[in-house]
Every structure is written in C-alpha cells, then in structure tokens.
Design a protein around this motif. Sequence first.
Motif, PDB file in Angstrom:
ATOM      1  N   LEU A   4       0.823  -1.202   0.000  1.00  0.00           N
ATOM      2  CA  LEU A   4       0.000   0.000   0.000  1.00  0.00           C
ATOM      3  C   LEU A   4       0.862   1.258   0.000  1.00  0.00           C
ATOM      4  CD1 LEU A   4      -2.838   1.128   0.061  1.00  0.00           C
ATOM      5  CD2 LEU A   4      -2.825   0.901   2.552  1.00  0.00           C
ATOM      6  N   PHE A   7       2.316   1.793  -3.467  1.00  0.00           N
ATOM      7  CA  PHE A   7       1.370   2.321  -4.453  1.00  0.00           C
ATOM      8  C   PHE A   7       1.035   3.775  -4.177  1.00  0.00           C
ATOM      9  CE2 PHE A   7       0.124  -2.295  -4.970  1.00  0.00           C
ATOM     10  CZ  PHE A   7       0.799  -2.431  -6.165  1.00  0.00           C
ATOM     11  N   LYS A   8       0.974   4.146  -2.898  1.00  0.00           N
ATOM     12  CA  LYS A   8       0.749   5.559  -2.587  1.00  0.00           C
ATOM     13  C   LYS A   8       1.914   6.407  -3.082  1.00  0.00           C
ATOM     14  CE  LYS A   8      -2.391   5.224   1.355  1.00  0.00           C
ATOM     15  NZ  LYS A   8      -2.540   5.410   2.819  1.00  0.00           N
ATOM     16  N   SER A  11       1.594   7.144  -6.627  1.00  0.00           N
ATOM     17  CA  SER A  11       0.346   7.815  -7.040  1.00  0.00           C
ATOM     18  C   SER A  11       0.511   9.314  -7.173  1.00  0.00           C
ATOM     19  CB  SER A  11      -0.751   7.536  -6.012  1.00  0.00           C
ATOM     20  OG  SER A  11      -1.094   6.175  -6.030  1.00  0.00           O
TER      21      SER A  11
ATOM     22  N   LEU B  10      -4.846   1.488  -6.911  1.00  0.00           N
ATOM     23  CA  LEU B  10      -4.225   0.506  -6.012  1.00  0.00           C
ATOM     24  C   LEU B  10      -3.861   1.097  -4.648  1.00  0.00           C
ATOM     25  CD1 LEU B  10      -1.883  -1.287  -8.582  1.00  0.00           C
ATOM     26  CD2 LEU B  10      -3.943  -2.233  -7.528  1.00  0.00           C
ATOM     27  N   SER B  11      -4.077   2.378  -4.478  1.00  0.00           N
ATOM     28  CA  SER B  11      -3.664   3.058  -3.243  1.00  0.00           C
ATOM     29  C   SER B  11      -4.745   3.065  -2.178  1.00  0.00           C
ATOM     30  CB  SER B  11      -3.290   4.506  -3.554  1.00  0.00           C
ATOM     31  OG  SER B  11      -2.130   4.542  -4.344  1.00  0.00           O
ATOM     32  N   ASN B  12      -5.396   1.969  -2.012  1.00  0.00           N
ATOM     33  CA  ASN B  12      -6.457   1.878  -0.998  1.00  0.00           C
ATOM     34  C   ASN B  12      -6.550   0.438  -0.524  1.00  0.00           C
ATOM     35  OD1 ASN B  12      -9.480   1.104  -0.526  1.00  0.00           O
ATOM     36  ND2 ASN B  12      -9.335   3.286  -0.053  1.00  0.00           N
ATOM     37  N   LYS B  13      -6.550   0.304   0.773  1.00  0.00           N
ATOM     38  CA  LYS B  13      -6.524  -1.007   1.408  1.00  0.00           C
ATOM     39  C   LYS B  13      -7.680  -1.887   0.947  1.00  0.00           C
ATOM     40  CE  LYS B  13      -5.629  -2.271   6.238  1.00  0.00           C
ATOM     41  NZ  LYS B  13      -5.593  -1.659   7.597  1.00  0.00           N
ATOM     42  N   LEU B  16      -7.340  -3.003  -2.703  1.00  0.00           N
ATOM     43  CA  LEU B  16      -6.347  -4.068  -2.833  1.00  0.00           C
ATOM     44  C   LEU B  16      -6.947  -5.402  -2.380  1.00  0.00           C
ATOM     45  CD1 LEU B  16      -2.967  -2.530  -1.556  1.00  0.00           C
ATOM     46  CD2 LEU B  16      -3.545  -3.241  -3.872  1.00  0.00           C
TER      47      LEU B  16
END
Lengths: 100, 100
Positions: A4, A7-8, A11, B10-13, B16
């Motif tokens: 995570l 990916f952040k 972003s 993809l930047s969110n738990k 994912l």
Amino acid sequence: MDQLEIFKALSNKTRLQILQWLKEPEKHFPAQEHASFDEVGICVGQIQQKAGLTQSTVSEYLSILQKSGLLESTRLGQWTYYRRNEEAFAALSNIIKSEI
Amino acid sequence: MDQLEIFKALSNKTRLQILQWLKEPEKHFPAQEHASFDEVGICVGQIQQKAGLTQSTVSEYLSILQKSGLLESTRLGQWTYYRRNEEAFAALSNIIKSEI
DNA sequence: TTGGTATATCGGGAAAAGTCGATATATCTT
DNA sequence: AAGATATATCGACTTTTCCCGATATACCAA
C-alpha cells in the motif's frame, strides 16, 4: 515491503517522473562535481530544479519514495544523493504478477 | 493504460483486498445463483458484504478499479458482476519491470 | 403498472495528500 | 566562530480522497 505504501508513493505524477529521470541520470541531469551518478545517484537540488517545485516539496517527495523502499539515499558532505533501488522494482513487479 | 490512474486505484486497502478476493472467488465467496465465477465474476452485493462498507462506497470502488482497467464488468439482469482483467495485471507487471 | 431488489450517482463532512514559505539543522569554507 | 550552501522539517492552506446517507436508475416479477 508494504504494498500500500508503495502504491501511494507511485500515485503522484511528479514522483513517477522522478523515478524515470533516475533511471537514466546521465540523460536527464548535467554532470555532478562531487559524486558519480552510478554510485550514489543525484542530489536533491538537481532533482528539484528539474521538477520545478519548491525545495521542501521535492525533499518530502524523495523522502516518501525512500520510505517506500523504491529509492535509497546517501549523504555526502552537504548533499544527499538519491538513486533507485532496482531490487525493489523487481520485487514489486513480481508481487503484481503473483500476489496482487 | 494510464499508470497514474492505476496506481491511484491501487492506493487503498479495501480496493487491494477486493482484487485479492477476486483472484480466488470460490475461496472467498459463497456460490452464486445466477452466474458462474469464471465467466463473469462476482456481483457487487457479495463484495459489499465482505468488505463491510456501504453499498455506495463499494460500487464506487469497483468503478474506480474498472476505469483503471484492472477489473471488467458484466451486467446480467439486475446484477453487475466484476472480474479481474489478468492481462492488465500482466501489463502492469511488465511496465514496472521495464518502464518505470 | 406497481412494488421489490440491485446498482449507480449525488452531495457532503472528515481525513489525507499536495504544495508552499519560513525556519531549523547539517556541513563546508574561511 | 561566522557566513554560505544544501537539505530537512514545520505550520498553514488548498485540493483530493474516503466514506457515508439519500436518491435515482435499471431490471425483474406479479
């Protein structure tokens, strides 16, 4: 390896751009006086100039990329140099192929 | 293939998590009456229940994943089914290996 | 056509990320 | 020790994302 967090880190347009620049430093940055591209990477100031954002913003972006593991840093004198951690990219590629 | 859009998706738990569930639907969801896992995937309601968030939130999350290309959707009657687009994952893995 | 069920969209409040200027810290030079 | 330079951190403001409830839309069944 926190997916995570990675990916952040990815972003953001500017951070993606920085990663690309660091892939071929000699192509995107002028020669440096105090250190070699291959060994330690590029210093914050060079990246900041090219990004066109403030010093504080770029410093924070580099820190985010480093915390995610995608970049590594080396302090030499008054400069901090950042370079890609290619192993992290390879690992990420594999994670996407097999885990995600 | 918009890299930035994919990484944001993809930047969110929870998002994912959903992707992982959809990787092995039979392992994470009860049998469905109106459609087969393999052909069309899982309907919104099942995913919502498992995620424990509101219907509107999950619907939006699925839409974000679909717009990024990571999921595909099929409408059958009153249900919308979502399934992984494995080609997109493979492509992403390659992009990370070679482009980013 | 009326009501029921599944999903999508809208509007909003809270939390996080983006970005800045100002300031602090570290290091070098003299 | 003092000033100069490079980077990091802080505080604040703006924009985006998160996540909800309410409502709209689509489809089905009687």
